[in-house]
Scaffold this active site. Structure first.
Site, PDB file in Angstrom:
ATOM      1  N   SER A 124      24.772  34.562  53.358  1.00 39.89           N
ATOM      2  CA  SER A 124      24.242  35.050  52.033  1.00 39.89           C
ATOM      3  C   SER A 124      22.892  33.869  52.230  1.00 39.89           C
ATOM      4  O   SER A 124      22.577  33.322  53.032  1.00 39.89           O
ATOM      5  CB  SER A 124      24.905  33.074  51.128  1.00 39.89           C
ATOM      6  OG  SER A 124      23.919  33.027  50.001  1.00 39.89           O
ATOM      7  N   TYR A 148      28.658  24.201  50.867  1.00 38.29           N
ATOM      8  CA  TYR A 148      28.834  25.767  50.758  1.00 38.29           C
ATOM      9  C   TYR A 148      27.572  26.778  51.073  1.00 38.29           C
ATOM     10  O   TYR A 148      28.980  26.922  52.502  1.00 38.29           O
ATOM     11  CB  TYR A 148      29.317  25.773  49.218  1.00 38.29           C
ATOM     12  CG  TYR A 148      29.088  28.479  48.899  1.00 38.29           C
ATOM     13  CD1 TYR A 148      29.565  29.210  49.443  1.00 38.29           C
ATOM     14  CD2 TYR A 148      27.371  28.011  47.979  1.00 38.29           C
ATOM     15  CE1 TYR A 148      29.186  30.421  49.213  1.00 38.29           C
ATOM     16  CE2 TYR A 148      27.126  29.263  48.473  1.00 38.29           C
ATOM     17  CZ  TYR A 148      28.073  30.593  49.213  1.00 38.29           C
ATOM     18  OH  TYR A 148      27.479  31.870  49.111  1.00 38.29           O
ATOM     19  N   LYS A 152      28.360  28.647  54.887  1.00 37.73           N
ATOM     20  CA  LYS A 152      27.363  30.182  55.322  1.00 37.73           C
ATOM     21  C   LYS A 152      26.791  30.129  56.967  1.00 37.73           C
ATOM     22  O   LYS A 152      27.081  30.804  57.822  1.00 37.73           O
ATOM     23  CB  LYS A 152      27.056  30.436  54.320  1.00 37.73           C
ATOM     24  CG  LYS A 152      27.128  30.796  52.890  1.00 37.73           C
ATOM     25  CD  LYS A 152      28.467  31.967  52.737  1.00 37.73           C
ATOM     26  CE  LYS A 152      29.351  32.520  52.341  1.00 37.73           C
ATOM     27  NZ  LYS A 152      30.221  33.655  52.606  1.00 37.73           N
TER      28      LYS A 152
HETATM   29  N1  UFG Z   1      21.094  30.402  35.368  1.00 35.04           N
HETATM   30  C1  UFG Z   1      20.764  30.101  33.979  1.00 35.04           C
HETATM   31  N2  UFG Z   1      21.668  30.030  33.581  1.00 35.04           N
HETATM   32  C2  UFG Z   1      23.346  30.011  33.753  1.00 35.04           C
HETATM   33  C3  UFG Z   1      23.225  30.166  35.104  1.00 35.04           C
HETATM   34  C4  UFG Z   1      22.379  30.176  35.621  1.00 35.04           C
HETATM   35  O1  UFG Z   1      20.037  29.439  33.584  1.00 35.04           O
HETATM   36  O2  UFG Z   1      23.574  29.849  32.936  1.00 35.04           O
HETATM   37  C5  UFG Z   1      20.128  30.576  35.979  1.00 35.04           C
HETATM   38  C6  UFG Z   1      19.494  29.795  37.311  1.00 35.04           C
HETATM   39  O3  UFG Z   1      19.232  27.892  37.175  1.00 35.04           O
HETATM   40  C7  UFG Z   1      18.833  30.347  38.610  1.00 35.04           C
HETATM   41  C8  UFG Z   1      19.608  32.187  38.566  1.00 35.04           C
HETATM   42  O4  UFG Z   1      19.676  32.372  36.715  1.00 35.04           O
HETATM   43  O5  UFG Z   1      17.684  30.570  37.670  1.00 35.04           O
HETATM   44  C9  UFG Z   1      20.183  32.566  38.748  1.00 35.04           C
HETATM   45  O6  UFG Z   1      21.248  31.535  38.872  1.00 35.04           O
HETATM   46  P1  UFG Z   1      22.613  31.932  39.319  1.00 35.04           P
HETATM   47  O7  UFG Z   1      24.437  31.050  39.681  1.00 35.04           O
HETATM   48  O8  UFG Z   1      22.968  33.315  39.373  1.00 35.04           O
HETATM   49  O9  UFG Z   1      22.843  32.528  41.368  1.00 35.04           O
HETATM   50  P2  UFG Z   1      22.094  30.907  42.767  1.00 35.04           P
HETATM   51  O10 UFG Z   1      20.639  31.764  42.695  1.00 35.04           O
HETATM   52  O11 UFG Z   1      21.971  29.787  42.086  1.00 35.04           O
HETATM   53  O12 UFG Z   1      23.233  31.433  43.460  1.00 35.04           O
HETATM   54  C10 UFG Z   1      23.622  32.267  43.913  1.00 35.04           C
HETATM   55  C11 UFG Z   1      25.104  32.269  44.523  1.00 35.04           C
HETATM   56  C12 UFG Z   1      25.046  31.782  45.946  1.00 35.04           C
HETATM   57  C13 UFG Z   1      24.388  32.002  46.662  1.00 35.04           C
HETATM   58  C14 UFG Z   1      22.740  31.993  46.242  1.00 35.04           C
HETATM   59  C15 UFG Z   1      22.168  32.514  47.039  1.00 35.04           C
HETATM   60  O13 UFG Z   1      26.219  31.921  43.596  1.00 35.04           O
HETATM   61  O14 UFG Z   1      26.325  31.507  45.304  1.00 35.04           O
HETATM   62  O15 UFG Z   1      23.045  33.334  45.281  1.00 35.04           O
HETATM   63  O16 UFG Z   1      20.691  31.995  46.985  1.00 35.04           O
HETATM   64  F1  UFG Z   1      24.348  31.085  47.482  1.00 35.04           F
END
Ligand code: UFG
Length: 336
Positions: A124, A148, A152
């Site tokens: 990841s 988590y 990885k």
């Molecule tokens: N976000 C919101 N509201 C929500 C969910 C997310 O504004 O309800 C925002 C987050 O703050 C972030 C973006 O949307 O800016 C993406 O968030 P995600 O939770 O969809 O994804 P992440 O980038 O946080 O995490 C994902 C995977 C992880 C992995 C990571 C790698 O969930 O498992 O990418 O960078 F490790």
């Protein structure tokens, strides 16, 4: 090639299973359905006309894994199985370390015993921690902010060391960015347990009327519009990268790392606006405080995968938004 897919009934595993079949490979799934459904096997059969053999086992269980390797003559292993919720990993770190590390060790031991030498690992972009700069290149420093992520990175180290010690072993580490979208048939997609943590499944559940409104976590990041920027990649493109990766693994030895992203970052508001435009829907949202542990920007330099694997993402943000909604609207309760 006969390919073992651990976690093959999950979101990325199931799409990879379809692409492997399309490319003429013979996938076998091992899954304990901890965060997936047996119904996925029916859907894969609908799409491909093939019933994929299933081992309903926990890949931390050495006896079950050994019995499976005894029966099947695998050419390669793609290891998707693992616990993946960032917040839960902070609350239950030992569970994450036990499960996510044990499974890799168990598979490596079985592979050594049965002479299987090609391993593709679901890593990841989280292993880059808080990036010094973007786009992220494979050689940049790593470091994690939650258990988590550490599982990885530790798995990457374990696999690298195993390949250094065993000259038969070929390891490909795929660092995924943010997979969204779904199979264009609308028969396979992401089916999170409970309230989604991730952006796209949250948006689609708001669109479906299952959740009231989206919370946008922070609008004061140093980005174009203040919201977080990520490299969203269509899950079918990501699945195709695995097909390239097993072909590549089979031609060489040692360890190689690839970013699997599009190379383009989009902000949360850009995703919300694209989703509304493509699907002609309104997504109510409100700005909330930043989510703990989030970073401002994360997107890939995807040129290594293009140059060495001959892979690049083909689908764009509109495809991702359309296919995500097609899946959600046709499967209101996921596979249930
Ligand atoms: N976000 C919101 N509201 C929500 C969910 C997310 O504004 O309800 C925002 C987050 O703050 C972030 C973006 O949307 O800016 C993406 O968030 P995600 O939770 O969809 O994804 P992440 O980038 O946080 O995490 C994902 C995977 C992880 C992995 C990571 C790698 O969930 O498992 O990418 O960078 F490790």
């Amino acid at each position: 090639m006969k390919v073992l897919l651990t976690g093959g009934a999950g979101f990325i595993g199931s799409h990879t299973c379809v692409e492997l079949i399309n490319a003429g490979h013979e996938p076998v799934i091992a899954d304990n359905f901890d965060n997936s459904c047996p119904e996925v096997l029916n859907r894969i059969e609908e799409i491909t006309g093939r019933r994929v053999p299933l081992y309903e086992i926990d890949v931390c269980d050495g006896e079950s894994v050994g019995a499976m390797f005894e029966k099947e003559s695998f050419d390669a292993v793609i290891h998707f199985a693992g616990l993946k919720a960032v917040g839960e990993s902070c609350a239950l770190p030992l569970r994450y370390y036990r499960n996510n590390i044990d499974s890799t060790l168990t598979l490596l031991e079985a592979m050594a015993k049965y002479g299987v030498s090609n391993f593709v690992f679901s890593s990841s972009a989280t292993v880059y921690g808080v990036p010094e700069k973007v786009p992220l290149v494979e050689g940049m420093p790593t470091g994690c902010t939650n258990p988590y992520g550490w599982t990885k990175l530790m798995n990457e180290q374990i696999l690298t060391d195993a390949a250094a010690a065993d000259e038969r072993l070929s390891v490909v580490l795929l660092r995924y960015f943010n997979p969204i979208g779904a199979h264009e048939s609308g028969r396979l997609g992401e089916d999170p347990n409970g309230i989604p943590n991730n952006l796209m499944p949250y948006i689609t559940q708001v669109a479906a009327g299952k959740l009231e409104k989206l919370g946008v976590f922070g609008d004061d990041y140093p980005t174009r519009d203040g919201t977080g920027v990520r490299d969203y990649i269509h899950v079918v493109d990501l699945a195709k990268a695995h097909v390239k990766a097993i072909d590549y693994a089979a031609t060489r030895k040692g360890t190689e790392i690839f970013n699997i992203g599009t190379g383009t970052g989009y902000s949360v508001l850009e995703i919300v606006n694209a989703f509304m435009r493509v699907n002609d829907l309104t997504i109510p949202y409100e700005i909330k405080p930043r989510r703990a542990g989030d970073i401002a920007e994360c997107y890939a330099d995807a040129s290594k995968a293009r140059e060495i694997l001959g892979w690049q993402a083909e689908k764009d943000l509109d495809d991702m938004c359309r296919d995500s909604w097609n899946w959600q609207s046709k499967n209101k309760n996921g596979y249930k």
